[in-house]
Design a protein around this motif. Structure first.
Motif, PDB file in Angstrom:
ATOM      1  N   GLY A 102       0.696  -1.149   0.061  1.00 60.02           N
ATOM      2  CA  GLY A 102       0.047   0.198  -0.074  1.00 60.02           C
ATOM      3  C   GLY A 102       0.887   1.293  -0.145  1.00 60.02           C
ATOM      4  N   HIS A 103       2.110   1.325   0.794  1.00 57.24           N
ATOM      5  CA  HIS A 103       2.725   2.376   0.996  1.00 57.24           C
ATOM      6  C   HIS A 103       3.510   2.996  -0.392  1.00 57.24           C
ATOM      7  CE1 HIS A 103       6.777   0.859   0.969  1.00 57.24           C
ATOM      8  NE2 HIS A 103       6.244  -0.271   1.244  1.00 57.24           N
ATOM      9  N   LYS A 104       3.471   2.256  -1.596  1.00 54.79           N
ATOM     10  CA  LYS A 104       3.992   2.568  -2.779  1.00 54.79           C
ATOM     11  C   LYS A 104       2.845   3.105  -3.560  1.00 54.79           C
ATOM     12  CE  LYS A 104       7.684  -1.010  -2.381  1.00 54.79           C
ATOM     13  NZ  LYS A 104       8.668  -0.119  -2.387  1.00 54.79           N
ATOM     14  N   MET A 105       1.688   3.236  -3.219  1.00 55.91           N
ATOM     15  CA  MET A 105       0.705   3.500  -4.262  1.00 55.91           C
ATOM     16  C   MET A 105      -0.334   4.509  -3.473  1.00 55.91           C
ATOM     17  SD  MET A 105      -1.240  -0.343  -4.180  1.00 55.91           S
ATOM     18  CE  MET A 105      -2.803   0.212  -4.755  1.00 55.91           C
ATOM     19  N   CYS A 106      -0.051   5.535  -2.697  1.00 52.67           N
ATOM     20  CA  CYS A 106      -0.721   6.444  -1.918  1.00 52.67           C
ATOM     21  C   CYS A 106      -1.431   5.957  -0.693  1.00 52.67           C
ATOM     22  CB  CYS A 106      -1.996   6.872  -2.928  1.00 52.67           C
ATOM     23  SG  CYS A 106      -1.352   7.944  -4.068  1.00 52.67           S
ATOM     24  N   GLY A 107      -1.018   4.801  -0.256  1.00 52.89           N
ATOM     25  CA  GLY A 107      -1.366   4.307   0.932  1.00 52.89           C
ATOM     26  C   GLY A 107      -0.661   4.403   1.926  1.00 52.89           C
ATOM     27  N   PRO A 108      -1.025   3.858   3.373  1.00 55.51           N
ATOM     28  CA  PRO A 108      -0.301   4.038   4.452  1.00 55.51           C
ATOM     29  C   PRO A 108       0.805   2.799   4.636  1.00 55.51           C
ATOM     30  CG  PRO A 108      -2.283   2.882   5.153  1.00 55.51           C
ATOM     31  CD  PRO A 108      -2.415   3.401   3.491  1.00 55.51           C
TER      32      PRO A 108
END
Length: 423
Positions: free
Chosen positions: A240-246
């Motif tokens: 998730g953190h590579k695609m605008c997520g946390p």
């Protein structure tokens, strides 16, 4: 004249307050003079992208509005949290073309997803005489995991060669993937070379010999449309953190019939159906692989990130990435003292790894940081690949939806500063 982009970059940038930061100097004290600071140019997106306000607000809404554990309470907060967390699985499944939540397990990240399959499937299914086929460009999440599982089981780890342009040698792949092969584990988009691998073709080769394929989508799902059914992946993982997520949230996709046959990787609460002193039975998919209290807030925010990207359109995201990658490749190619790794600029994902003659990657990163340019320096968790390239480390610039060509120009200007310092 205003630059034309496939997406409205200025509107998108307004969703990311961190991009208004200035860096350098000492600005830790309120009221500090900022004359010696410079605007942030964030080009480290392959490591971690920035997070828009909409995603951050989804986390705040959870903690302020219905913070509770899931699957364990009858009260209203628990019911609301459970619905939101389960709906997040549905949303992520839809985003990658999975059949439903049964095929999407939430994990900490791509690395944990890889380990889940390696331990839950690999330790039971691999043995002497079997082979696992990888590529020479694998991230350590894949390479180290399968390497160590092969050591434990007696299976053989094989590596598909790359050619001089950083592409896979598909003839070599055909040789390596044979009747002994039980798993093919391949990165979709290389985090060092930018190579976009033909994963659907590799899936065909794997399935022709009765093997499974695991696709590392950490660099592909954030940057291009992905349909796991079209690829015919048996397993697929991303973060998730590579695609605008946390941070702290990722996903493992697995074909339902395969996941049904696998034993859990972790044991404990919430993943059980019935427990006695003598034995236990497991909960339905995907919950049997999500032991204990899950990352509830992160899961909900993961779905919010998917919504954000879908609003932009993944075809548009890909077009923007490719435009910036080609522009960066062309700008860096203007200089004889820069070595670029991987395919040409019009045939790669949204990143460029390179080295400047006479300047170590770590020194170059430090100099660029003084110019406000945040890039990555090191082996990018691909040490064997760097050994093959004859480079101890490299500098990597990686782009996302909020980057502009002017920021790549700032990178090139920073390289001039480094040349002058090391002249």
């Amino acid at each position: 004249m205003q630059e034309s982009y496939p997406i409205d970059v200025d509107t998108i940038r307004a969703d990311f307050p961190i991009l208004q930061r200035r860096v350098g100097g000492d600005i830790s004290t309120p009221g500090e003079d900022e004359d010696d600071t410079v605007p942030l140019v964030y080009l480290d997106n392959a490591a971690t992208s920035q997070t828009p306000k909409q995603v951050v607000e989804s986390i705040v809404d959870y903690y302020y509005g219905y913070n509770s554990n899931v699957h364990r309470g009858i009260h209203s907060l628990s019911q609301e949290a459970s619905v939101a967390y389960e709906d997040a699985h549905d949303r992520v499944a839809e985003f990658i073309g999975a059949s439903g939540r049964e095929e999407v397990v939430f994990t900490k990240n791509t690395t944990e997803a890889m380990n889940l399959v390696a331990y839950a499937w690999g330790l039971n299914e691999l043995g002497p005489g079997d082979s696992v086929v990888l590529t020479e460009m694998e991230h350590h999440a894949s390479l180290v995991t399968w390497q160590q599982i092969c050591k434990r089981t007696g299976a053989e780890a094989r590596f598909i060669r790359i050619d001089d342009d950083g592409r896979l040698d598909m003839d070599h792949a055909t040789e390596l993937i044979d009747d002994s092969t039980k798993m093919v584990s391949v990165v979709h988009v290389s985090n060092t070379l930018g190579t976009v691998n033909p994963v659907a073709d590799l899936a065909d080769l794997a399935h022709d010999v009765g093997a499974y394929i695991f696709v590392d989508g950490a660099q592909s799902v954030p940057t291009r449309p992905v349909d796991v059914k079209e690829i015919d992946a048996d397993f697929f993982a991303f973060s998730g953190h590579k695609m605008c997520g946390p941070t702290g949230i990722g996903a493992l996709y697995g074909k339902q019939e395969i996941l049904e046959e696998m034993d859990p990787y972790l044991y404990g609460g919430d993943m059980i159906r019935r427990v006695s002193y003598e034995d236990s039975s497991w909960e339905d998919l995907p919950w049997k692989f999500e032991a204990g209290t899950p990352p509830i807030a992160q899961g909900i925010a993961f779905a919010a990130a998917v919504d954000y990207l879908d609003d932009i359109g993944m075809e548009n995201v890909q077009a923007h990435e490719e435009l910036l990658a080609e522009y960066a490749y062309d700008r860096l190619s203007e200089f004889d003292d820069i070595e670029i790794y991987g395919p040409p600029g019009d045939d790669r994902g949204g990143l460029v790894a390179f080295n400047l003659d006479g300047v170590h990657a770590h020194d170059l990163s430090s100099i660029l940081n003084e110019q406000g340019v945040a890039i990555r320096a090191g082996d990018h968790c691909t040490q064997p690949l760097h050994d093959k390239l004859g480079a101890a480390a490299s500098t990597r610039a990686s782009f996302y939806i909020y980057n502009k060509k002017e920021e790549i120009d700032a990178l090139v200007e920073g390289l001039e500063v480094a040349r002058d310092l090391f002249a």
